[in-house]
Design an enzyme around this catalytic site. Sequence first.
Site, PDB file in Angstrom:
ATOM      1  N   GLU A  45       0.835  -1.196   0.000  1.00 36.81           N
ATOM      2  CA  GLU A  45       0.000   0.000   0.000  1.00 36.81           C
ATOM      3  C   GLU A  45       0.875   1.253   0.000  1.00 36.81           C
ATOM      4  O   GLU A  45       1.851   1.338   0.750  1.00 36.81           O
ATOM      5  CB  GLU A  45      -0.892  -0.018   1.244  1.00 36.81           C
ATOM      6  CG  GLU A  45      -1.907   1.098   1.326  1.00 36.81           C
ATOM      7  CD  GLU A  45      -2.843   0.948   2.516  1.00 36.81           C
ATOM      8  OE1 GLU A  45      -3.838   1.680   2.587  1.00 36.81           O
ATOM      9  OE2 GLU A  45      -2.577   0.074   3.380  1.00 36.81           O
ATOM     10  N   LYS A 114      -9.265   3.343  -2.664  1.00 33.41           N
ATOM     11  CA  LYS A 114      -9.612   2.525  -1.505  1.00 33.41           C
ATOM     12  C   LYS A 114     -11.024   2.854  -1.047  1.00 33.41           C
ATOM     13  O   LYS A 114     -11.386   4.025  -0.877  1.00 33.41           O
ATOM     14  CB  LYS A 114      -8.609   2.787  -0.379  1.00 33.41           C
ATOM     15  CG  LYS A 114      -8.673   1.819   0.790  1.00 33.41           C
ATOM     16  CD  LYS A 114      -7.502   2.066   1.741  1.00 33.41           C
ATOM     17  CE  LYS A 114      -7.492   1.086   2.910  1.00 33.41           C
ATOM     18  NZ  LYS A 114      -6.339   1.317   3.815  1.00 33.41           N
ATOM     19  N   CYS A 175      -5.669  -3.361   2.014  1.00 32.40           N
ATOM     20  CA  CYS A 175      -5.467  -3.449   3.464  1.00 32.40           C
ATOM     21  C   CYS A 175      -6.760  -3.580   4.265  1.00 32.40           C
ATOM     22  O   CYS A 175      -7.318  -4.653   4.406  1.00 32.40           O
ATOM     23  CB  CYS A 175      -4.651  -2.258   3.950  1.00 32.40           C
ATOM     24  SG  CYS A 175      -3.928  -2.499   5.605  1.00 32.40           S
ATOM     25  N   SER A 360      21.128  -0.223  33.812  1.00 30.85           N
ATOM     26  CA  SER A 360      20.972  -0.107  35.265  1.00 30.85           C
ATOM     27  C   SER A 360      21.229  -1.400  36.018  1.00 30.85           C
ATOM     28  O   SER A 360      21.404  -1.381  37.235  1.00 30.85           O
ATOM     29  CB  SER A 360      19.550   0.365  35.579  1.00 30.85           C
ATOM     30  OG  SER A 360      18.612  -0.651  35.257  1.00 30.85           O
TER      31      SER A 360
END
Length: 712
Positions: A45, A114, A175, A360
């Site tokens: 896309e 789309k 999509c 850490s």
Amino acid sequence: MGHLTTIATCSLNQWALDFVGNRERIIESIRQAKAAGASLRVGPELEVTGYGCLDHFLEGDTYLHSWEVLAQILEHEDCQDILLDIGMPVTHRSCRYNCRIIILNKKVLLIRPKLWLANDGNYREMRYFTPWSRPRYVEHHYLPRMITKITGQATVPFGDAVISTPDTCFGAETCEELFTPNSPHIFMGLDGVEIITNSSGSHHQLRKLDHRVELIREATKKNGGIYLYSNQQGCDGDRLYYDGCSMIVVNGKVVAQGSQFSLKDIEVVTATVDLEDVRSYRYAPSRGLQAVTNSAPYQRIEASKSLSPECAFADLLIKQTPEIEVRYHTPEEEIALGPACWLWDYVRRSGARGFFLPLSGGIDSCATAVIVHSMCRLVVDDIHKGDEQVLKDARNVCREPPESGWKPSSPQELAGRIFHTCFMGTENSSKETRRRAKELAQAIGAYHVDLNMDSLVKAVTDLFSFVTNKVPKFSVQGGTKTENLALQNIQARLRMVLSYLFAQLLPWVRGSEGGLLVLGSANVDECLRGYLTKYDCSSADINPIGGISKTDLKRFIAYARDEFNIPILHDFLEATPTAELEPITKEYVQSDERDMGMTYNELSRFGTLRKVDKCGPYSMFMKLLHEWTPRGLSPREIATKTKNFFFYHAINRHKQTILTPSYHAENYSPDDNRFDLRPFLYPYFTWPFLKIDRMVKEIEEREKEKGKGRED
């Protein structure tokens, strides 16, 4: 007679607004598809622009440059004699659309906009585009003059149509349309469309792939057909990692699948399929009845090229691609691979000299370090396999000269060049955390600095005392909560300042140039609760674990301990999570879960109910009442935990507005950028909290009455 045809889909590592690089990757994917004998190639896309352009989709230049790139593809000699399905934005009648451009031999056959836009979670497509809300409607689009000069076409069809070739018919969906209940492929299949392409910009999320794969399989399992799924892969400049996994499915069976995580810029997936398999699969009276009663048919745009070879005899060298088993990664593997690929894209494209991490000795910074180690493993592995692009990128990051022949022999060698860690200790730090940090850095090959910053902390507190004539104390020394918190925050914020100082100057110290990207290591649960200091080491350039829960991170570390053979990781798993910002005494050792008033597992559940299940305080309490009562918690305890969660989430919400950009991996992320949009100044939850209290009181009174009844 069978109609064997080879078709191709691909995953491309596109970069938003990188028109030159995107063009080259598109053309190279077409070359590879043709070399494999494919007659149809589909790409991701918005592949011309990159999916993540965001508000740049509102700019006219983005559309102009897209047409300029398409013009070069149309004319390119390697892009002829193959049907191409290419994604780019198009302006039509003053509206912006997310489109597929179907081209063949210097002609534009169709511009397909789309229909249904992704507009939730991480996606805001309706901010930029208009949905084409007229299914099966087609009108004329006037091409730019630069395209007309190439194609000889003044107008082309624009709308929801399909392409008819001499031997079959194919249509495109994009999509989100796969995920909608009324998907276009349903009506295409009933109208005789045999091949459906889907071009996607779908991001990675833990445990999501199986849902996507099932939808793709179901698209052709009921109705038959061939489904080509193409997805972007990589980081295109944002918090998301698009996880590829392009695939080809025939009648619900997967015959080809690409990688989900990869450092490759281009991956072409091909399969040889039989069109007759679709026709025979579709023979069923019920389907036929639905097909003839289907609503208005699709307009078919004629294409002169057949997808299957035009020959009267069978080519015995061409073999049909068999079904394969779908490959899935475990969540631990997903954490090892997804954020690692995202980090590599970021460092190679940002121009940075590498990474700097405040290490850490706790499990969060440990997880970040191990993800960098996983990245180094992937890079070195691809270099040893002969990937020239990865080798070129590695040399660029390490500032090797163009004529250099350097190759990293191991992940540790690469880490020694690009990964820098630092333990910033104080009098509140334990020997164990200092040792763990040092041994982990040695195991993964990082350039490690071990320092004490007590003099820096003292300088700040002395300045405050000089100005105010007040000496703040920790709680264990008799100080108030306010004093205690302020003294902790001084240490945390000074570590952030030191991180950026060392990130800027360590390459110079080592005789190189450039700066380092500072990595954050706050997990999604602590961000959700606000259990972090604003502008401490959670403030960084990027954070690979900011979307991952503490529970998943622990599982990942256990996996990495064995898979990567790093024994010291066992010590991190056994250690109690602690900030080490308060003095340690015989009676008191600071603990994260004690400080928060809830466990990390409980935080994960709170997060899911709040974001995914969309629960407010009262509905969350009611759900947890049924879930946690069997665990031995009383209604009052559940109510207290629920109210505490919302209280601390509300008063700390302002911290989410400045969260370091994090890899998105979890669907309950509190990322305020665009995924989780909420106020950062909350009122007290008076109404729902009173409702919870009344419910607790009713339950307790009811239980008391039951107890009396049993005694009688």
